[in-house]
Design a protein around this motif. Structure first.
Motif, PDB file in Angstrom:
ATOM      1  N   THR A 157       0.857  -1.188   0.000  1.00  0.00           N
ATOM      2  CA  THR A 157       0.000   0.000   0.000  1.00  0.00           C
ATOM      3  C   THR A 157       0.892   1.237   0.000  1.00  0.00           C
ATOM      4  OG1 THR A 157      -1.874   1.099   1.058  1.00  0.00           O
ATOM      5  CG2 THR A 157      -0.265   0.059   2.524  1.00  0.00           C
ATOM      6  N   TYR A 158       0.350   2.357   0.451  1.00  0.00           N
ATOM      7  CA  TYR A 158       1.022   3.666   0.386  1.00  0.00           C
ATOM      8  C   TYR A 158       1.208   4.077  -1.081  1.00  0.00           C
ATOM      9  CZ  TYR A 158       2.003   3.126   5.415  1.00  0.00           C
ATOM     10  OH  TYR A 158       1.881   2.962   6.770  1.00  0.00           O
ATOM     11  N   ARG A 159       0.137   3.841  -1.864  1.00  0.00           N
ATOM     12  CA  ARG A 159       0.148   4.210  -3.288  1.00  0.00           C
ATOM     13  C   ARG A 159       0.385   5.707  -3.447  1.00  0.00           C
ATOM     14  NH1 ARG A 159      -4.251   4.400  -7.527  1.00  0.00           N
ATOM     15  NH2 ARG A 159      -5.742   4.780  -5.855  1.00  0.00           N
ATOM     16  N   ARG A 160      -0.351   6.498  -2.606  1.00  0.00           N
ATOM     17  CA  ARG A 160      -0.247   7.958  -2.775  1.00  0.00           C
ATOM     18  C   ARG A 160       1.079   8.511  -2.283  1.00  0.00           C
ATOM     19  NH1 ARG A 160      -6.301   8.909  -0.725  1.00  0.00           N
ATOM     20  NH2 ARG A 160      -5.206   8.218   1.102  1.00  0.00           N
ATOM     21  N   ARG A 161       1.788   7.732  -1.484  1.00  0.00           N
ATOM     22  CA  ARG A 161       3.127   8.178  -1.079  1.00  0.00           C
ATOM     23  C   ARG A 161       4.183   7.745  -2.085  1.00  0.00           C
ATOM     24  NH1 ARG A 161       4.111   6.034   4.638  1.00  0.00           N
ATOM     25  NH2 ARG A 161       6.129   6.987   4.316  1.00  0.00           N
ATOM     26  N   GLY A 162       3.751   7.053  -3.121  1.00  0.00           N
ATOM     27  CA  GLY A 162       4.669   6.711  -4.212  1.00  0.00           C
ATOM     28  C   GLY A 162       5.635   5.594  -3.891  1.00  0.00           C
ATOM     29  N   ILE A 163       5.325   4.795  -2.867  1.00  0.00           N
ATOM     30  CA  ILE A 163       6.263   3.728  -2.523  1.00  0.00           C
ATOM     31  C   ILE A 163       5.628   2.342  -2.652  1.00  0.00           C
ATOM     32  CG2 ILE A 163       7.695   5.171  -1.021  1.00  0.00           C
ATOM     33  CD1 ILE A 163       6.284   3.978   1.392  1.00  0.00           C
ATOM     34  N   MET A 164       4.407   2.294  -3.203  1.00  0.00           N
ATOM     35  CA  MET A 164       3.692   1.018  -3.283  1.00  0.00           C
ATOM     36  C   MET A 164       4.280   0.100  -4.359  1.00  0.00           C
ATOM     37  SD  MET A 164      -0.303   0.313  -4.119  1.00  0.00           S
ATOM     38  CE  MET A 164      -0.167   0.063  -5.880  1.00  0.00           C
ATOM     39  N   ALA A 165       4.358  -1.174  -4.024  1.00  0.00           N
ATOM     40  CA  ALA A 165       4.697  -2.198  -5.019  1.00  0.00           C
ATOM     41  C   ALA A 165       3.386  -2.795  -5.518  1.00  0.00           C
ATOM     42  CB  ALA A 165       5.558  -3.275  -4.390  1.00  0.00           C
TER      43      ALA A 165
END
Ligand code: URP
Ligand code: ZN
Ligand code: ZN
Length: 471
Positions: A157-165
């Protein structure tokens, strides 16, 4: 205080390891365990009488976020202050992250080492967080173990933080890790479900602390664990699920392990002790972490999973955000994470007192299993001749209450404020140095070393899901 060369003899204690529990003397010299036995003598060594005390191999915290940025916030500690706090709480080694910020992960490892070397008072290791599969990252993957990194982390997760796989990236890394001898660990949450829930809650004007738990119900974790176990089994890559918080997650891991999958699970003290009731408190926003704390039934399922071997290790997921940093326009904007590097071992020892764990299982989940997972056993996690002299002495009768004002983490609050404990680490020996002794920080020198983690032997073939009954 004895010098390491003269030796230190711990006499008359009860040695508890992952596989033994009984009286033993321990002789420490030159930073290593020299001998373990009964009625040991060492003419020149300083002798410490530890009758009535429990001696355990040094606990290792496999999950800390020291000086960690989260949007505009940053956890308030340094490698120095965090390892001091860890030592006060009976930990002798921490494992932190090197997070790929741009093209290169090796650059992140070098930067993290520059922060920690000469600052950490305890030994430390690093795992690598992959945030993007760049050309540089691809070329670096075969060389990460040369830099001492053998465990990778991916955020599902953390898609909006740009670190999602995403699943493609997960699949690529799982396959590469299998071939290169790395273990992959994941933060398992389904972003699409919790982002959808967040939008619904915002639209309904529900944005207080309770909204944090509401937007990440158990399915958010369980679906991601189910999916990543499937992917890892197909890829035949060893997998570690970080900070398991749900009974459903424990169940999925238990079933996969029963079918022979190389899946291990970590949980954290907050999931073993706290429930979603905390979100009703006026300061409920302080308790925002991901995944969220759950129900009493989840809590008890996690203890059971630890006791029966479904879950293998306990990390603190330490993130030292002081009160002033735990703010945001809504619950969705509050930095995630709780302070805990100092309280992990005392809280897990309390699990022995409360009947959740045997003494040996306690040692295994806070120390030995971590050392094994990172390829560091028996240098770490053991009390054997030749092991590093990382030892913690617990006084089982020591009465303490947890208060932020007397803890040592760089925060002005504790999730466990006022909790009374019987049994506490009272002396901490790291690399043969007595670091904490009673109420004194006996040796605050930044003598912690970087401990490289070896890559593991090639993965044993795990059964393909296509050939097994559905989990
Ligand atoms: O809320 C948490 N767990 N913060 C620390 C970062 C992470 O996801 O592990
Ligand atoms: Zn995480
Ligand atoms: Zn974490």
């Amino acid at each position: 205080m004895p010098t390491p060369d003269a030796g230190l003899l711990l006499r008359g204690g009860r040695l508890v390891t992952a596989d033994a529990d009984g009286p033993a003397d321990i002789l420490v010299r030159g930073g290593r365990i020299e001998a373990v036995g009964t009625d040991l003598t060492a003419p020149n060594a300083a002798v410490r009488d530890v009758r009535g005390k429990i001696v355990i191999p040094g606990p290792i915290d496999p999950h800390v976020h020291i000086a960690w940025p989260y949007h505009e916030a940053r956890t308030a500690d340094t490698f120095r202050s965090a390892t001091e706090a860890a030592a006060w709480g009976g930990t002798t080694m921490v494992i932190d992250w090197a997070v790929q910020r741009g093209e290169s992960l090796l650059d992140a490892v070098a930067a993290r080492r520059a922060e920690a070397d000469g600052a950490a008072i305890l030994d430390y290791a690093l795992h690598g967080t992959v945030t993007k599969v760049t050309a540089t990252l691809r070329s670096e993957l075969p060389r990460l173990h040369d830099a001492g990194v053998a465990v990778l982390k991916l955020y599902m997760t953390y898609r909006r933080r740009g670190i999602m796989a995403d699943d493609g990236m997960l699949w690529y890394i799982l396959n590469a890790a299998r071939d290169l001898g790395y273990t992959v660990s994941v933060h398992a949450e389904n972003p699409f479900i919790h982002e959808w829930n967040e939008a619904e809650l915002r639209a309904a004007g529900i944005t207080g602390a309770a909204a944090h738990g509401l937007h990440k119900p158990p399915i958010v974790e369980a679906e991601a664990i189910h999916r990543v176990i499937y992917l890892a089994r197909e890829a035949r890559c060893p997998l570690l699920i970080r900070h398991v918080s749900t009974a459903a997650g424990v169940d999925l891991i238990r079933r996969a392990r029963a079918q022979g999958a190389e899946v291990t699970g970590e949980t954290c003290p907050q999931y073993l002790y706290l429930t979603e009731e905390v979100f009703r408190r006026p300061d409920g926003y302080l308790y925002i972490c991901s995944p969220p704390v759950r129900t009493d039934a989840d809590r008890l399922a996690l203890w059971q999973g630890l006791a029966d071997g479904t879950l293998s290790v306990v990390g603190s997921d330490h993130a030292a955000f002081p009160r002033a940093a735990k703010v945001g326009a809504t619950a969705f904007d509050v930095p995630n994470g709780l302070p805990g590097v100092e309280t992990r071992v005392p809280l897990l020892y309390a699990g022995v007192r409360r009947g959740h764990l045997t003494p040996s299982r306690f040692v295994e989940v806070v120390s030995t299993a971590v050392a094994r997972l990172y390829g560091l056993y028996p240098r770490k996690g053991a009390v054997l001749p030749g092991s590093d002299a990382d030892l913690v002495i617990i006084d089982p009768e020591e009465q303490r209450a947890l208060h932020a004002s007397s803890l040592h983490m760089a925060v002005d609050w504790s999730p466990y404020e006022g909790m009374a404990l019987r049994g506490y680490p009272v002396t901490v020996i790291a690399g043969g140095r007595i670091v904490v002794d009673g109420d004194a920080m006996a040796d605050p020198r930044p003598a912690g070393r970087f401990v490289p983690c070896p890559r593991r032997a090639p993965s044993r073939a795990a059964p393909s899901l296509a050939a097994s009954p559905a989990p």
